[in-house]
Design an enzyme around this catalytic site. Structure first.
Site, PDB file in Angstrom:
ATOM      1  CB  SER A 281     -32.868  23.284  37.861  1.00 44.91           C
ATOM      2  OG  SER A 281     -33.147  23.067  39.056  1.00 44.91           O
ATOM      3  N   GLY A 282     -30.801  20.639  39.004  1.00 49.27           N
ATOM      4  CA  GLY A 282     -30.765  19.251  39.883  1.00 49.27           C
ATOM      5  C   GLY A 282     -32.022  19.311  40.900  1.00 49.27           C
TER       6      GLY A 282
ATOM      7  NE  ARG B 275     -26.148  20.234  38.605  1.00 50.67           N
ATOM      8  CZ  ARG B 275     -25.190  20.670  37.704  1.00 50.67           C
ATOM      9  NH1 ARG B 275     -25.320  20.825  36.512  1.00 50.67           N
ATOM     10  NH2 ARG B 275     -23.997  20.676  38.046  1.00 50.67           N
TER      11      ARG B 275
ATOM     12  CE  LYS C 182     -34.077  22.483  44.194  1.00 48.84           C
ATOM     13  NZ  LYS C 182     -32.867  21.675  43.816  1.00 48.84           N
TER      14      LYS C 182
ATOM     15  CB  SER D 215     -28.339  28.659  37.232  1.00 45.67           C
ATOM     16  OG  SER D 215     -28.111  28.529  35.843  1.00 45.67           O
TER      17      SER D 215
ATOM     18  CE  LYS E 199     -25.655  26.981  32.566  1.00 48.24           C
ATOM     19  NZ  LYS E 199     -25.272  25.721  31.738  1.00 48.24           N
TER      20      LYS E 199
END
Lengths: 376, 376, 376, 376
Positions: free
Chosen positions: C85-86, C54, C334, C238, C164
């Protein structure tokens, strides 16, 4: 006069349910219904939350002990203390150490201090006291009582205090809040703000208070997991939601013991400090030759108990490490403690628990190491 | 006469793409386009197959080196050898070591042997030779050539040989089979029967053959990853599908060097053998005091290179360990090697690679440790 | 009148630093320095804290964008919003979606509502406001402003709000406490009591407040991460320690847009609720045939944005699941969201973030799904 | 005439040792010493090599069954087949399904085919035959025998064949080699060249041979784990080092059964193919409404058995996925299969095993799904 004779038998476990080593000790008359004080062990498995190895070991050991004692399984805990730490990553051999205490009549106290063990239960600790002063004080009181049971008066003679205290659960939090109290955390994990961490650390401060390592004047609810300069050098603590009282087992040396064993402890000053492990062996009474434990003398080493708490800092001796960023830090941190001890003792049957980050068990960045040796 | 002067600069890396330490060396004139021989490092990340830290570090270092040398990025590999080992679990600080070699005119050879470095490329190694005698022989020839480049004639003066060889890929297997050949494995992993493991181990046997550690008469295709009594004490090898030739860098001591550095090596006899690590420091020239490296003298330690191959057995000194059953054995095994070294050197900037199970790099159950020290 | 025309281009990424898809769009004149609004993507890697994929992607994309815009790298953020988004576990293809907005002159507003996008920055959010009412109010204000920028007046037309916000750091906590303030948590993780979780959830409540999903009267510091009945159906949030302000991007439908695209959303009612995913596609405008998205019509699907927050309960439709006890719950949670979406859309290039436990992003146990389709 | 009546009872397990559901069935007279054929379940835990949950469950279930049957624990396997698959990642509820078969006297065969079950043991399979033609032929013979036991003559009526075969061990490899034989692999894992994978896949081909899915002319030692176009649509196989013979349980439909249940199967064509799961339900006899299983009719669904083998390719429907590079691919791959099934059935008590890469169990990239329904 009656004095105690404490023994410690380390049995490697082939599987979590392996009680063959204990049974052999029972068959040989070394472990009996009357002398068994505690079973302390490391169980095979990952050590993570869904590690069923520890649960299976617990079930199998309780069943075996119930048979030995001739009592129902759910009464075993009244007689014998179980401390099972899950997870044997790396070079930690799964094992169970049986601690026994016989009482023998002697004419006079021993000329030197030998391994003594004592235990005590605390008053009930309600959920609102978990991780706070209430728990600290009750653990301190139980530690003092366990010292008495061990026949130890000088706190300096105490080298290891194993404590189990209540943690929080969804249910106990509801109970506390319904009675108008707050709780220390709603996080039920062992994370940095987890109730499990608060419980373990309040218990450690309780031991420190009892032993004079931590002055009462510095203690308050809000120093727990905040002021890392307050710590015990001998407390190894754990917590569980199912408990209502604390349980304390004190190991130390006393002239009221004629045990063949002796215990000592030291702390590591940081995460790679092998010298701290060597210090523990030296304090316990091993001879050293050329700066290292004498190979022949190492045969007298009975057991090592060590914590491997991960440092809160990402620096070791001025260099950056990435352990704090590692998804497997809990497991790797424990494994590293196992290596640090094994690389010094030359054996893998060491009790090493830990993996959590920061603790009042041991100094900031460092860890507790206690060693039991057979007196020469 | 022309002799070499080798230096080694260890730069901690704050992130995988951090080249600030190297740039400072370049700014100070210590690392130049003419003297840079190799960049050897440990990169931040998990070390698993999808660890992009290593890939990013590789890209960033190649870009930086291209700038230093004034050549296109894809020509950098002709001039400088890159050995980047991914994964810094536990107490391994991410770092890059720059190896430089200057040529200086002196009147006569040095009175004592000092650090020398040499390198060589092998003949092309087709896929059907990967992990087999063909690779062993070509790596052996390249090792001999690299020794010459280093000015070393006695194999006993060689203390570390880093080798990179071709692995297998879906494409290269097809190529070999289309030409009527077989390949050593269709498993492209570094597992027990993986092509990567066979490639690494054939390369190690090639080094052993060149150095006389392994007699040619004992070598054959089917001893690779079967007869663990054949091994090199100084080979650290890796493999990659993108390569067509082997690359060899030899580190040793030579009177044809006036370097301020010296190298030595030893092996550990098992996974917890701290004495093996101490031996490497001693052989390299550190003074010891009371069985341990003298604290002041430790300042002369420049770098340590160690493998941490997991033992093939589930026993360490007669006791069972569960490492072989651990899903994270690869990562934990590497971390444990890092702890073993750090607990002796008192620092965390050590090059420790490994995690795989069994190898011809080092003796069965044990591992290779090489140390570079500044001569006193 | 000026109206907007929004496009969204989904580019699979071969590696974290792969910008070839974006470059092709730039070469084709589809993405320009004037129209690029946001880059939203999933990056290759584990998604854990030490996932450098990321970070590398972020660096590479900022460098590419700086080149496109002709501005220095550190000014890119003023012009283009990055949401990376990692972690692409399972069946989530790493990809970057470029969002562009052109302004076109038209005679009159469109006859139907089409995809509109708007953005806004919030006032500075000091550390003492993180995870609390201060953050909620400032995010709400910025959301309203971004709606205006998007030309959307009716909150019902908003279908996705990406936010964010600042998180806490060791430094910002010190700052707040030195000024006499407290902070919401000292736990810097995304765990149940982690500052990251509080920040994300306060941001979600801020969106909910702006859109009327959550009445202001129910909001207070102590409902954050406590009262799960308060939530937004469209907020994906986030947080990061490096930020000082919140950033908000609103996606919705508006007659002030002549985009060829349209957006819709729905929520899943629990973790296995494929019907919720189908609802999102239906609301966005896909035709269905026999209860399933029509295969031919699926070609009109441009992109799906979904959360995959793990349920706080260990029960799904009355049966026990063990996900909450799983060391890899974050990654597996996820991955499961990715499967739920892919099994409905028949494609793997979906934006699915999540893995954390409980959230005000979506209803208790369920998750948010938004879909962008090409109008037929 | 005597016909069978097969029942299947799915009991969720609160812990690995939970036999309360089975005991309730025994207390109700539904499971008896005479009718219990098999216990097939998913056990709580990680599913990795050191997952003690599965081992504990196995011990507890054998002890419970020994009690039910009134035989010693080590004789249980003669009477009841145990298929326990470890690991319940994601949305797979730990459970045990008890399969019973009663024999009832009827005047004439049923008018429609109903669930029948049959079992058989194979001839001894020596280590040199593991993963090779010897194993394929012996499993094929046992499959035919089990079909007879089930009263099934047409292979098309077979919808699920569960097989357990011997794997290789250090000891059995030595045995084979001492007798002058080779073995299929020295890799004892379930990796791509692992003996476990070869054993499972030869067993699958054996089923395929018996059922006519794979022509004998195409079979040879070297097609195992090479020619993925050869596969069974109904074989679910496992292997263990402790076994000497194969065990086969066949599930199908037969007029020689008056069971209330019926079984059907289908395959998924790739890893995200929910339609394949729906097909299995449809074939088994569930009604569909608007392309989806009718909610009311879903009540008739008794159980689903599915494999979740990871595709050998890194592409799903033309897009790259990173699953093959993931350290946790085994666990995540299994979890994803669980989600695919649960998202269709709306329940989590599904038997889903897998996680390994590539298999002759199901088509390349796809997987097997079998469903048991209560006839309406």
């Amino acid at each position: 006069m009656k004095v105690q004779r404490v023994e410690m038998f380390v049995c490697p476990s082939a599987t979590p349910s392996d009680t063959s080593g204990l049974q052999a000790l029972a068959d040989a008359g070394k472990v009996t219904r009357d002398n068994l004080v505690a079973l302390v062990g490391k169980t095979d498995g990952t050590g993570f939350h869904d590690d069923w190895g520890r649960v299976w070991a617990d079930a199998a050991l309780r069943e075996w002990t119930a048979g030995l004692l001739g009592v129902p399984k759910d009464e075993v805990a009244k007689h014998v203390i179980f401390v099972l730490s899950g997870g044997c990553p790396g070079v930690i051999t799964p094992h169970i150490a049986a601690v026994t205490r016989d009482w023998v009549e002697v004419g006079q106290p021993g000329s030197e201090k030998r391994l003594a063990v004592g235990r005590a239960g605390s008053d009930a600790i309600p959920p609102e006291e978990v991780g706070r002063m209430g728990m600290i004080r009750k653990v301190a009181a139980a530690t003092e009582e366990a010292m008495k049971d061990a026949g130890i008066t000088d706190p300096k003679d105490v080298h290891l205090v194993m404590v189990k205290v209540p943690g929080l659960t969804v249910g106990s939090i509801k109970d506390a809040e319904s009675r108008g109290h707050t709780v220390v955390s709603h996080d039920l994990t062992f994370g940095p703000e987890g109730a499990g961490s608060y419980a373990n650390d309040a218990a450690a401060l309780g031991v420190g208070l009892a032993l004079g390592e931590v002055p009462e004047s510095k203690l308050a609810d809000d120093v727990v997991r905040r002021d890392w300069n307050l710590y015990s050098e001998v407390a190894m603590t754990s917590s569980g939601g199912e408990k209502r009282h604390g349980e304390v087992v004190v190991f130390g040396n006393s002239t009221a013991s004629v045990s063949a064993l002796r215990i000592g402890h030291a702390v590591t000053r940081d995460f790679i400090d092998a010298a701290g492990v060597r210090d523990a062996l030296r304090v316990a009474g091993l001879k050293f030759k050329d700066g290292l434990p004498d190979e022949a003398d190492l045969q007298r080493l009975v057991h090592v108990f060590a914590k491997s708490v991960i440092p809160g800092s990402d620096q070791v001796r001025g260099q950056h490490i990435t352990l704090l960023d590692d998804h497997n830090a809990y497991q790797i941190g424990k494994a590293l403690g196992g290596m640090l001890v094994a690389s010094v003792t030359g054996r893998t049957t060491n009790y090493v628990s830990g993996g959590e980050r920061n603790s009042h068990q041991g100094p900031p960045g460092g860890n507790i190491v206690a060693a039991v040796v057979r007196a020469d």
